[in-house]
Design a protein around this motif. Structure first.
Motif, PDB file in Angstrom:
ATOM      1  N   ASP A 200       0.798  -1.230   0.000  1.00  0.00           N
ATOM      2  CA  ASP A 200       0.000   0.000   0.000  1.00  0.00           C
ATOM      3  C   ASP A 200       0.830   1.279   0.000  1.00  0.00           C
ATOM      4  O   ASP A 200       0.277   2.367   0.055  1.00  0.00           O
ATOM      5  CB  ASP A 200      -0.993   0.005   1.163  1.00  0.00           C
ATOM      6  CG  ASP A 200      -0.325  -0.111   2.524  1.00  0.00           C
ATOM      7  OD1 ASP A 200       0.932  -0.123   2.571  1.00  0.00           O
ATOM      8  OD2 ASP A 200      -1.052  -0.209   3.531  1.00  0.00           O
TER       9      ASP A 200
ATOM     10  N   ASP B 183      -4.567  -3.501  -1.411  1.00  0.00           N
ATOM     11  CA  ASP B 183      -5.326  -3.927  -0.229  1.00  0.00           C
ATOM     12  C   ASP B 183      -5.605  -5.424  -0.303  1.00  0.00           C
ATOM     13  O   ASP B 183      -5.520  -6.054  -1.369  1.00  0.00           O
ATOM     14  CB  ASP B 183      -6.629  -3.140  -0.083  1.00  0.00           C
ATOM     15  CG  ASP B 183      -7.624  -3.442  -1.189  1.00  0.00           C
ATOM     16  OD1 ASP B 183      -8.310  -4.475  -1.110  1.00  0.00           O
ATOM     17  OD2 ASP B 183      -7.710  -2.640  -2.134  1.00  0.00           O
ATOM     18  N   GLY B 184      -5.958  -5.990   0.853  1.00  0.00           N
ATOM     19  CA  GLY B 184      -6.092  -7.426   0.981  1.00  0.00           C
ATOM     20  C   GLY B 184      -7.196  -8.047   0.155  1.00  0.00           C
ATOM     21  O   GLY B 184      -7.002  -9.094  -0.480  1.00  0.00           O
ATOM     22  N   ASP B 185      -8.363  -7.454   0.129  1.00  0.00           N
ATOM     23  CA  ASP B 185      -9.472  -8.021  -0.633  1.00  0.00           C
ATOM     24  C   ASP B 185      -9.158  -8.048  -2.126  1.00  0.00           C
ATOM     25  O   ASP B 185      -9.441  -9.035  -2.816  1.00  0.00           O
ATOM     26  CB  ASP B 185     -10.755  -7.219  -0.378  1.00  0.00           C
ATOM     27  CG  ASP B 185     -11.316  -7.466   1.024  1.00  0.00           C
ATOM     28  OD1 ASP B 185     -11.241  -8.613   1.501  1.00  0.00           O
ATOM     29  OD2 ASP B 185     -11.820  -6.501   1.635  1.00  0.00           O
TER      30      ASP B 185
ATOM     31  N   LEU C  39      -0.856  -4.090   5.697  1.00  0.00           N
ATOM     32  CA  LEU C  39      -1.878  -3.458   4.862  1.00  0.00           C
ATOM     33  C   LEU C  39      -3.000  -2.902   5.720  1.00  0.00           C
ATOM     34  O   LEU C  39      -3.298  -3.446   6.789  1.00  0.00           O
ATOM     35  CB  LEU C  39      -2.466  -4.484   3.885  1.00  0.00           C
ATOM     36  CG  LEU C  39      -1.515  -5.164   2.902  1.00  0.00           C
ATOM     37  CD1 LEU C  39      -2.231  -6.306   2.193  1.00  0.00           C
ATOM     38  CD2 LEU C  39      -0.967  -4.157   1.907  1.00  0.00           C
ATOM     39  N   SER C  40      -3.650  -1.851   5.241  1.00  0.00           N
ATOM     40  CA  SER C  40      -4.836  -1.354   5.935  1.00  0.00           C
ATOM     41  C   SER C  40      -5.996  -2.288   5.626  1.00  0.00           C
ATOM     42  O   SER C  40      -6.047  -2.918   4.570  1.00  0.00           O
ATOM     43  CB  SER C  40      -5.168   0.073   5.479  1.00  0.00           C
ATOM     44  OG  SER C  40      -5.338   0.121   4.081  1.00  0.00           O
ATOM     45  N   GLY C  41      -6.953  -2.387   6.534  1.00  0.00           N
ATOM     46  CA  GLY C  41      -8.071  -3.306   6.339  1.00  0.00           C
ATOM     47  C   GLY C  41      -7.599  -4.730   6.574  1.00  0.00           C
ATOM     48  O   GLY C  41      -7.019  -5.044   7.608  1.00  0.00           O
ATOM     49  N   LYS C  42      -7.821  -5.597   5.624  1.00  0.00           N
ATOM     50  CA  LYS C  42      -7.374  -6.993   5.735  1.00  0.00           C
ATOM     51  C   LYS C  42      -5.859  -7.025   5.523  1.00  0.00           C
ATOM     52  O   LYS C  42      -5.374  -6.761   4.424  1.00  0.00           O
ATOM     53  CB  LYS C  42      -8.092  -7.852   4.699  1.00  0.00           C
ATOM     54  CG  LYS C  42      -7.750  -9.331   4.769  1.00  0.00           C
ATOM     55  CD  LYS C  42      -8.624 -10.150   3.831  1.00  0.00           C
ATOM     56  CE  LYS C  42     -10.078 -10.131   4.309  1.00  0.00           C
ATOM     57  NZ  LYS C  42     -10.925 -11.021   3.472  1.00  0.00           N
ATOM     58  N   ASP C  43      -5.123  -7.340   6.580  1.00  0.00           N
ATOM     59  CA  ASP C  43      -3.664  -7.267   6.477  1.00  0.00           C
ATOM     60  C   ASP C  43      -3.098  -8.505   5.784  1.00  0.00           C
ATOM     61  O   ASP C  43      -3.809  -9.459   5.438  1.00  0.00           O
ATOM     62  CB  ASP C  43      -3.014  -7.042   7.841  1.00  0.00           C
ATOM     63  CG  ASP C  43      -3.205  -8.216   8.796  1.00  0.00           C
ATOM     64  OD1 ASP C  43      -3.610  -9.315   8.348  1.00  0.00           O
ATOM     65  OD2 ASP C  43      -2.935  -8.045   9.997  1.00  0.00           O
TER      66      ASP C  43
ATOM     67  N   GLU D 239      -3.775 -12.012   7.290  1.00  0.00           N
ATOM     68  CA  GLU D 239      -5.108 -12.528   7.007  1.00  0.00           C
ATOM     69  C   GLU D 239      -5.228 -12.978   5.550  1.00  0.00           C
ATOM     70  O   GLU D 239      -5.893 -13.983   5.242  1.00  0.00           O
ATOM     71  CB  GLU D 239      -6.160 -11.468   7.310  1.00  0.00           C
ATOM     72  CG  GLU D 239      -7.606 -11.959   7.168  1.00  0.00           C
ATOM     73  CD  GLU D 239      -7.913 -13.151   8.066  1.00  0.00           C
ATOM     74  OE1 GLU D 239      -8.756 -13.981   7.668  1.00  0.00           O
ATOM     75  OE2 GLU D 239      -7.298 -13.261   9.153  1.00  0.00           O
TER      76      GLU D 239
END
Length: 226
Positions: free
Chosen positions: A14, A38-40, A60-64, A67
């Motif tokens: 990111d 990002d993760g998604d 990462l922000s959100g889903k790191d 995960e």
């Protein structure tokens, strides 16, 4: 994205400047590169693009990244993953490897080293030496038995070729002269170690400034990225 001569690597980072630097060095190594932040989006890209490897930032922000890797492994996806993180902590390191990550580097890192780690991860994943070895400006097409120093193709004897390939298959490893005699020439005797020195000198002369070969005084030789 670029043409994936050696396969497509998914870079999940990111920080745009870091992502761009990683992508630059991977493309120089002949990989295609796709970047997500990002993760998604990363999980969707793995399913859609089927990369040969994933360079995955943990923070990462959100889903790191942890995960993301956990989700991949839980779904039976064992695409090689190399974690990148700013946290140089042993607990994080062990957690990453327990999740099924294939390697782990911490920021700040050398982009050349990271590219070399990706190549090493893929060699291990395929269970055989890579068909193309690359270190700095030197590249070897193993089955084609061709060598380049930058854009210049270099003509090597069979023995010179095998010696260079032996060193470049294990970047950074110091090989004793006796080991090289055994691996390349098929015999080991201290009286013959001068043969190794002569062939190394010939290799260096042919490769010029691109030569990755380093002398380790009193021991032998290693091939290092510049």
């Amino acid at each position: 994205m670029s043409a994936p001569g050696r396969g497509l690597v998914l870079v999940v980072e990111d920080e745009p400047a870091i992502a761009e630097l990683i992508a630059l060095y991977l493309r120089r190594d002949g990989f295609g590169v796709h970047v997500e932040s990002d993760g998604d989006a990363a999980l969707a890209a793995v399913r859609r693009l089927r990369p040969v490897a994933v360079v995955l930032d943990i923070g990462l922000s959100g889903k790191d990244g942890v995960e993301v890797c956990r989700t991949l492994r839980a779904g039976g996806d064992w695409t090689p993953v190399l974690f990148v993180t700013a946290r140089d902590d042993e607990v994080d390191r062990l957690l990453g490897l327990e999740l099924g990550a294939d390697d782990y580097v911490t920021k700040p890192f050398s982009p050349r080293e990271l590219a070399a780690r990706v190549r090493a991860v893929l060699r291990r994943a395929h269970g055989a030496p890579a068909e193309v070895l690359s270190l700095g400006e030197v590249r070897i097409d193993v089955p084609g038995r061709r060598v380049w120093a930058g854009e210049r193709e270099v003509a090597l004897t069979s023995t010179e070729f095998e010696l260079l390939a032996q060193l470049m298959r294990r970047p950074g490893r110091v090989f004793e002269r006796e080991h090289l005699l055994s691996a390349v020439w098929g015999y080991a005797a201290s009286a013959g170690t001068r043969t190794v020195d002569v062939h190394v000198a010939q290799l260096r002369a042919k490769l010029g400034d691109a030569s990755p070969i380093r002398t380790v005084r009193g021991v032998g030789y290693a091939a290092d990225a510049p």
